[in-house]
Design an enzyme around this catalytic site. Structure first.
Site, short mmCIF file in Angstrom:
data_model
loop_
_atom_site.label_atom_id
_atom_site.label_comp_id
_atom_site.label_asym_id
_atom_site.label_seq_id
_atom_site.Cartn_x
_atom_site.Cartn_y
_atom_site.Cartn_z
N ALA A 1 43.54 -7.80 11.33
CA ALA A 1 43.00 -7.18 10.12
C ALA A 1 42.95 -8.20 8.98
O ALA A 1 41.95 -8.28 8.25
CB ALA A 1 43.84 -5.98 9.72
N TYR A 2 44.00 -8.97 8.84
CA TYR A 2 44.07 -9.98 7.77
C TYR A 2 42.99 -11.05 7.98
O TYR A 2 42.26 -11.41 7.05
CB TYR A 2 45.46 -10.61 7.76
CG TYR A 2 45.68 -11.64 6.69
CD1 TYR A 2 45.94 -11.26 5.37
CD2 TYR A 2 45.66 -13.00 6.99
CE1 TYR A 2 46.14 -12.20 4.39
CE2 TYR A 2 45.86 -13.95 6.01
CZ TYR A 2 46.12 -13.56 4.72
OH TYR A 2 46.32 -14.51 3.74
N GLY A 3 42.90 -11.56 9.21
CA GLY A 3 41.90 -12.58 9.49
C GLY A 3 40.49 -12.08 9.29
O GLY A 3 39.63 -12.78 8.74
N ALA A 4 40.24 -10.85 9.72
CA ALA A 4 38.91 -10.28 9.57
C ALA A 4 38.56 -10.05 8.10
O ALA A 4 37.43 -10.30 7.67
CB ALA A 4 38.81 -8.96 10.33
N LYS B 1 39.71 -11.74 5.52
CA LYS B 1 39.47 -13.03 4.87
C LYS B 1 38.12 -13.62 5.29
O LYS B 1 37.42 -14.23 4.48
CB LYS B 1 40.61 -13.99 5.20
CG LYS B 1 41.94 -13.64 4.54
CD LYS B 1 41.80 -13.55 3.03
CE LYS B 1 43.14 -13.44 2.32
NZ LYS B 1 42.98 -13.29 0.85
#
Length: 320
Positions: A168-171, A173
């Site tokens: 979720a964090y990578g997506a 960003k």
């Protein structure tokens, strides 16, 4: 004289960590700063006005100008109120730093809907909402005849570059990086620049992430008290952010920069290789043709029928 003399800058998530470093440096460079932070936990819960108030107090003790704002920028109305707070307090807004974020580290098999929604809401939606309201205001000023440079600096992450865990964090960003590119085109006609930086530092969020390794006795230290020589200082990326907000960077837009300690590098957006076309002027390959075309044209690998035991080109080494 500072790079940001006369400018009003709103920084979201500025109560702690990287955002706090940005706020202190922008104020030192002459900006009047709106320190936005509702004081939530790293996972997004709770309200605490103390962090934003502390940053404002530090800035004022250093003879700078700042106000605190506690609005939740992940909501449409909250982000609008944050923009209006800057305009009401200082009469204008010249720079926006979208930095607020939360983190809920989890792998894809264990993630919940709430985990995903919370992370994307603050990072991606918050960036979108603040950008939209700021650009709406700036476009109106441009249409009224005002010709002044404005700047947005978004916050992305190494998590989108190196495809680390925490989807979720990578997506989120990666989504912000794409917003940066798209919005730089949309906002250019009314003199708004949009860029992004990917900082790395020792903060509450990084210490909550399994992607980062720290010693067992590591403690959270805010920017103004951090070792200035440390590569993990939360303020290491702030000089680049301040420069991007300044008129000296009037020629820079639609760019994403990675920072590590005090170093920085420009990141390339998605780039496509040369197209592979079928032979004979056809519009589509057959399924059987895809493999050879992929191996030769994309992966640059050609498989020979047999094995080479000696040097390439020596027929004695070719066996079938």
């Amino acid at each position: 004289m500072g790079l940001l003399d006369g400018k009003v800058v709103l920084i979201t998530g500025a109560g702690r960590g990287v955002g706090r470093g940005h706020a202190l440096l922008c104020a030192a460079q002459g900006a009047r700063v709106v320190v936005n932070d509702p004081g939530a936990s790293v996972s997004g819960g709770g309200i605490d006005q103390a962090p934003a108030d502390e940053v404002v107090e530090v800035i004022r003790q250093r003879s700078g100008e700042a106000i605190a704002d506690y609005n939740d920028i992940s909501s449409w109305d909250g982000s609008s109120r944050a923009i209006q707070a800057a305009i009401s307090a200082f009469g204008d807004l010249h720079g926006l730093v979208n930095n607020a974020g939360v983190i809920r580290p989890t792998n894809i098999a264990d993630a919940t809907e709430e985990d995903f929604d919370s992370v994307v809401r603050v990072h991606l939606k918050g960036t979108f909402c603040c950008t939209r309201h700021a650009c709406n205001y700036w476009r109106s000023r441009f249409e009224a005849g005002e010709r002044r440079q404005r700047s947005i600096v978004n916050t992305v992450s190494d998590a989108m570059i190196f495809a680390l865990t925490d989807p979720a964090y990578g997506a989120a960003k990666a989504g912000i990086a794409q917003l940066t590119l798209s919005n730089s085109h949309d906002a250019a006609p009314y003199l708004v620049r949009v860029n992004a930086t990917a900082p790395r530092a020792a903060t509450r969020m990084s210490m909550a992430s399994p992607m980062m390794k720290y010693s067992d006795d590591a403690k959270i230290v805010e920017a103004e008290n951090f070792d200035a020589t440390s590569p993990a200082n939360p303020a290491n990326s702030s000089p680049l952010v301040a420069w991007l907000l300044s008129d000296e960077a009037a020629h820079v837009s639609g760019q994403v920069f990675r920072t590590l300690a005090g170093a920085f590098a420009r990141c390339e957006p998605w780039r496509a290789d040369d197209l592979q076309w079928p032979s004979g002027g056809r519009m589509a390959f057959t399924p059987e043709e895809i493999g050879p075309a992929m191996n030769k044209g994309v992966f640059r690998s050609t498989f020979m029928p047999g094995q080479l035991d000696f040097a390439p080109g020596d027929p004695r080494g070719l066996t079938t």
